[in-house]
Design a protein around this motif. Structure first.
Motif, PDB file in Angstrom:
ATOM      1  N   ALA A  42       4.962 -77.642   2.326  1.00 38.47           N
ATOM      2  CA  ALA A  42       5.042 -78.776   3.256  1.00 38.47           C
ATOM      3  C   ALA A  42       6.084 -78.435   4.313  1.00 38.47           C
ATOM      4  CB  ALA A  42       5.429 -80.055   2.510  1.00 38.47           C
ATOM      5  N   SER A  43       5.629 -78.237   5.542  1.00 37.31           N
ATOM      6  CA  SER A  43       6.528 -77.708   6.568  1.00 37.31           C
ATOM      7  C   SER A  43       6.288 -78.369   7.924  1.00 37.31           C
ATOM      8  CB  SER A  43       6.316 -76.191   6.701  1.00 37.31           C
ATOM      9  OG  SER A  43       7.113 -75.640   7.720  1.00 37.31           O
ATOM     10  N   GLY A  44       7.306 -78.331   8.752  1.00 35.05           N
ATOM     11  CA  GLY A  44       7.135 -78.699  10.144  1.00 35.05           C
ATOM     12  C   GLY A  44       6.393 -77.626  10.924  1.00 35.05           C
ATOM     13  N   ARG A  45       6.225 -76.473  10.317  1.00 31.76           N
ATOM     14  CA  ARG A  45       5.557 -75.355  10.998  1.00 31.76           C
ATOM     15  C   ARG A  45       4.100 -75.674  11.342  1.00 31.76           C
ATOM     16  NH1 ARG A  45       6.871 -69.394   8.696  1.00 31.76           N
ATOM     17  NH2 ARG A  45       9.151 -69.514   8.477  1.00 31.76           N
ATOM     18  N   PRO A  46       3.586 -74.997  12.362  1.00 33.15           N
ATOM     19  CA  PRO A  46       2.139 -75.032  12.609  1.00 33.15           C
ATOM     20  C   PRO A  46       1.391 -74.428  11.430  1.00 33.15           C
ATOM     21  CG  PRO A  46       3.330 -74.096  14.476  1.00 33.15           C
ATOM     22  CD  PRO A  46       4.308 -74.195  13.358  1.00 33.15           C
ATOM     23  N   THR A  47       0.128 -74.784  11.304  1.00 26.49           N
ATOM     24  CA  THR A  47      -0.669 -74.326  10.164  1.00 26.49           C
ATOM     25  C   THR A  47      -0.669 -72.810  10.041  1.00 26.49           C
ATOM     26  OG1 THR A  47      -2.092 -76.249  10.518  1.00 26.49           O
ATOM     27  CG2 THR A  47      -2.912 -74.531   9.052  1.00 26.49           C
ATOM     28  N   ASN A  48      -0.975 -72.121  11.146  1.00 25.74           N
ATOM     29  CA  ASN A  48      -1.076 -70.660  11.076  1.00 25.74           C
ATOM     30  C   ASN A  48       0.264 -69.980  10.819  1.00 25.74           C
ATOM     31  OD1 ASN A  48      -3.777 -70.943  11.500  1.00 25.74           O
ATOM     32  ND2 ASN A  48      -3.833 -69.953  13.495  1.00 25.74           N
ATOM     33  N   GLY A  49       1.345 -70.711  10.997  1.00 26.09           N
ATOM     34  CA  GLY A  49       2.668 -70.176  10.671  1.00 26.09           C
ATOM     35  C   GLY A  49       3.011 -70.316   9.203  1.00 26.09           C
ATOM     36  N   SER A  68       0.996 -79.141   7.087  1.00 24.30           N
ATOM     37  CA  SER A  68       1.604 -78.528   8.267  1.00 24.30           C
ATOM     38  C   SER A  68       1.983 -79.583   9.297  1.00 24.30           C
ATOM     39  CB  SER A  68       0.653 -77.502   8.887  1.00 24.30           C
ATOM     40  OG  SER A  68      -0.591 -78.087   9.229  1.00 24.30           O
ATOM     41  N   TYR A  69       2.754 -79.167  10.294  1.00 20.42           N
ATOM     42  CA  TYR A  69       3.200 -80.082  11.362  1.00 20.42           C
ATOM     43  C   TYR A  69       3.825 -81.357  10.776  1.00 20.42           C
ATOM     44  CZ  TYR A  69       0.311 -77.200  14.527  1.00 20.42           C
ATOM     45  OH  TYR A  69      -0.257 -76.168  15.239  1.00 20.42           O
ATOM     46  N   ASN A  70       4.658 -81.185   9.753  1.00 17.42           N
ATOM     47  CA  ASN A  70       5.322 -82.316   9.083  1.00 17.42           C
ATOM     48  C   ASN A  70       4.344 -83.278   8.418  1.00 17.42           C
ATOM     49  OD1 ASN A  70       8.071 -81.687   9.593  1.00 17.42           O
ATOM     50  ND2 ASN A  70       7.849 -82.419  11.699  1.00 17.42           N
ATOM     51  N   GLY A  71       3.182 -82.789   8.064  1.00 17.20           N
ATOM     52  CA  GLY A  71       2.187 -83.634   7.418  1.00 17.20           C
ATOM     53  C   GLY A  71       1.131 -84.176   8.349  1.00 17.20           C
ATOM     54  N   ALA A  72       1.188 -83.816   9.629  1.00 22.60           N
ATOM     55  CA  ALA A  72       0.157 -84.273  10.563  1.00 22.60           C
ATOM     56  C   ALA A  72      -1.203 -83.664  10.220  1.00 22.60           C
ATOM     57  CB  ALA A  72       0.540 -83.914  11.999  1.00 22.60           C
ATOM     58  N   ARG A  73      -1.197 -82.499   9.558  1.00 23.61           N
ATOM     59  CA  ARG A  73      -2.443 -81.876   9.115  1.00 23.61           C
ATOM     60  C   ARG A  73      -2.317 -81.470   7.654  1.00 23.61           C
ATOM     61  NH1 ARG A  73      -3.917 -78.022  14.398  1.00 23.61           N
ATOM     62  NH2 ARG A  73      -4.427 -79.764  15.791  1.00 23.61           N
ATOM     63  N   VAL A 149      -2.511 -83.733  20.323  1.00 20.72           N
ATOM     64  CA  VAL A 149      -1.745 -82.604  19.789  1.00 20.72           C
ATOM     65  C   VAL A 149      -1.079 -83.066  18.492  1.00 20.72           C
ATOM     66  CG1 VAL A 149      -1.315 -81.510  22.024  1.00 20.72           C
ATOM     67  CG2 VAL A 149       0.303 -83.209  21.139  1.00 20.72           C
ATOM     68  N   PRO A 150      -0.769 -82.115  17.579  1.00 14.85           N
ATOM     69  CA  PRO A 150      -0.175 -82.526  16.297  1.00 14.85           C
ATOM     70  C   PRO A 150       1.256 -83.028  16.425  1.00 14.85           C
ATOM     71  CG  PRO A 150      -0.371 -80.147  16.430  1.00 14.85           C
ATOM     72  CD  PRO A 150      -1.131 -80.691  17.592  1.00 14.85           C
ATOM     73  N   LYS A 151       2.026 -82.444  17.342  1.00 14.53           N
ATOM     74  CA  LYS A 151       3.395 -82.914  17.550  1.00 14.53           C
ATOM     75  C   LYS A 151       3.945 -82.322  18.839  1.00 14.53           C
ATOM     76  CE  LYS A 151       6.062 -79.404  14.980  1.00 14.53           C
ATOM     77  NZ  LYS A 151       7.082 -79.164  13.946  1.00 14.53           N
ATOM     78  N   LEU A 152       5.053 -82.888  19.285  1.00 14.50           N
ATOM     79  CA  LEU A 152       5.810 -82.376  20.425  1.00 14.50           C
ATOM     80  C   LEU A 152       7.229 -82.136  19.951  1.00 14.50           C
ATOM     81  CD1 LEU A 152       5.987 -83.634  24.070  1.00 14.50           C
ATOM     82  CD2 LEU A 152       8.061 -83.723  22.675  1.00 14.50           C
ATOM     83  N   GLY A 192       3.732 -92.841  11.091  1.00 12.60           N
ATOM     84  CA  GLY A 192       3.080 -92.670   9.794  1.00 12.60           C
ATOM     85  C   GLY A 192       2.982 -91.232   9.366  1.00 12.60           C
ATOM     86  N   VAL A 193       3.237 -90.297  10.274  1.00 10.19           N
ATOM     87  CA  VAL A 193       3.201 -88.881   9.915  1.00 10.19           C
ATOM     88  C   VAL A 193       4.556 -88.475   9.343  1.00 10.19           C
ATOM     89  CG1 VAL A 193       3.092 -86.522  10.797  1.00 10.19           C
ATOM     90  CG2 VAL A 193       1.435 -88.218  11.572  1.00 10.19           C
ATOM     91  N   SER A 194       4.533 -87.996   8.124  1.00  8.68           N
ATOM     92  CA  SER A 194       5.720 -87.421   7.495  1.00  8.68           C
ATOM     93  C   SER A 194       5.259 -86.625   6.288  1.00  8.68           C
ATOM     94  CB  SER A 194       6.708 -88.504   7.056  1.00  8.68           C
ATOM     95  OG  SER A 194       6.214 -89.219   5.932  1.00  8.68           O
ATOM     96  N   LYS A 195       6.118 -85.764   5.811  1.00  8.52           N
ATOM     97  CA  LYS A 195       5.770 -84.987   4.620  1.00  8.52           C
ATOM     98  C   LYS A 195       5.560 -85.905   3.421  1.00  8.52           C
ATOM     99  CE  LYS A 195       8.402 -80.883   6.009  1.00  8.52           C
ATOM    100  NZ  LYS A 195       9.392 -79.876   5.559  1.00  8.52           N
ATOM    101  N   GLY A 196       6.444 -86.898   3.272  1.00 14.25           N
ATOM    102  CA  GLY A 196       6.332 -87.805   2.139  1.00 14.25           C
ATOM    103  C   GLY A 196       5.045 -88.601   2.163  1.00 14.25           C
ATOM    104  N   ARG A 197       4.658 -89.092   3.345  1.00 18.89           N
ATOM    105  CA  ARG A 197       3.420 -89.860   3.466  1.00 18.89           C
ATOM    106  C   ARG A 197       2.204 -88.978   3.157  1.00 18.89           C
ATOM    107  NH1 ARG A 197       1.725 -94.297   6.714  1.00 18.89           N
ATOM    108  NH2 ARG A 197       3.909 -94.971   6.564  1.00 18.89           N
TER     109      ARG A 197
END
Length: 269
Positions: A42-49, A68-73, A149-152, A192-197
């Protein structure tokens, strides 16, 4: 407690300061999966990262997931299909962009797993160095970005990011969530986007009780994940807010703190 799932932040948690997994920690994570315990990144990183590390840990073979993206995906590693996405709209992106520019921050986002940015900053290459993703410079991010976009990310020196993070208090308006992953990254996602959610939604589908989850992290974007898990573990290098939120503090990310906990709570049983 019989743990069924281990959830790991990557940067400054799973990865050492050299941006690699130690052999001891990697082997411990491979062993817990052989014991029937799942592993999720579970990371703030982009998926491919995240994919290279996920494959090193054989998450694809063990039918696991990455957030990825802090749980956005949420991606299923068994077939590498996206299970869920919660993105920033174009209007939300513009709003976040305007805020960051008003603070003088360097701004980047992600389009087709490419880091897209404008301008220059001493920290402009950090995300590329961490993730290995390609970078693309554009004259105007607002003109270039025309879809979700997933995040800024607003990037600046630590004191400036810390001040803005405190001012925002986790939210920008009613529809945008704000957090930090590194002290110089201010990250904006849809509310609503977070790793915990994302973790809570995923394990509900999988039928795993929160008490059977062990989660490791070091930074603000790990807080609700650590609070949600039955055993929330802060790395020795974690900030004070994460240490206070955790049930347990282990050694730092350069000292096999993850392996110590896995050996104590899972592998030596």
């Amino acid at each position: 407690m019989d743990y069924r799932l281990v959830v790991l932040d990557m940067d400054d948690t799973l990865m050492t300061s050299d941006n690699v997994m130690s052999e001891r920690t990697k082997n411990a994570l491979l062993q817990v999966q052989q014991h029937g315990v799942g592993v999720i990144l579970a990371s703030g990183r982009p998926t491919n990262g995240m994919v290279k590390t996920a494959e090193e840990l054989q998450l694809d073979k063990h039918q696991s997931y990455i957030l990825s993206y802090n749980g956005a995906r949420i991606f299923d590693m068994s077939d590498f299909k996206m299970v869920k996405e919660t993105a920033l709209t174009k209007d939300q992106f513009d709003k976040c962009y305007d805020y960051c520019k008003s603070k003088g921050f360097f701004v980047l986002t992600y389009v087709d797993e490419t880091i897209v940015y404008e301008g220059e900053h001493p920290y402009m290459d950090v995300e590329h160095e961490l993730t290995g993703l390609p970078m693309k410079q554009v004259a105007s991010l607002k003109d270039f970005v025309q879809s979700n976009v997933p995040k800024l990310v607003g990037v600046d020196f630590e004191e400036n990011i810390s001040r803005a993070n405190q001012e925002l208090g986790g939210h920008y308006g009613h529809d945008i969530h704000v957090t930090t992953s590194k002290p110089f990254f201010l990250e904006f996602m849809a509310e609503g986007v977070s790793k915990g959610r994302a973790l809570r939604e995923l394990v509900t589908e999988l039928g795993i009780d929160r008490e059977a989850i062990m989660a490791f992290g070091d930074s603000n974007n790990d807080k609700d994940m650590i609070e949600y898990a039955g055993l929330g573990v802060a790395m020795g290098n974690a900030n004070e807010a994460i240490k206070k939120a955790a049930d347990l503090i282990t050694k730092d990310h350069n000292s096999d703190g993850i392996a110590d906990v896995l050996e104590q709570y899972i592998l030596k049983k």
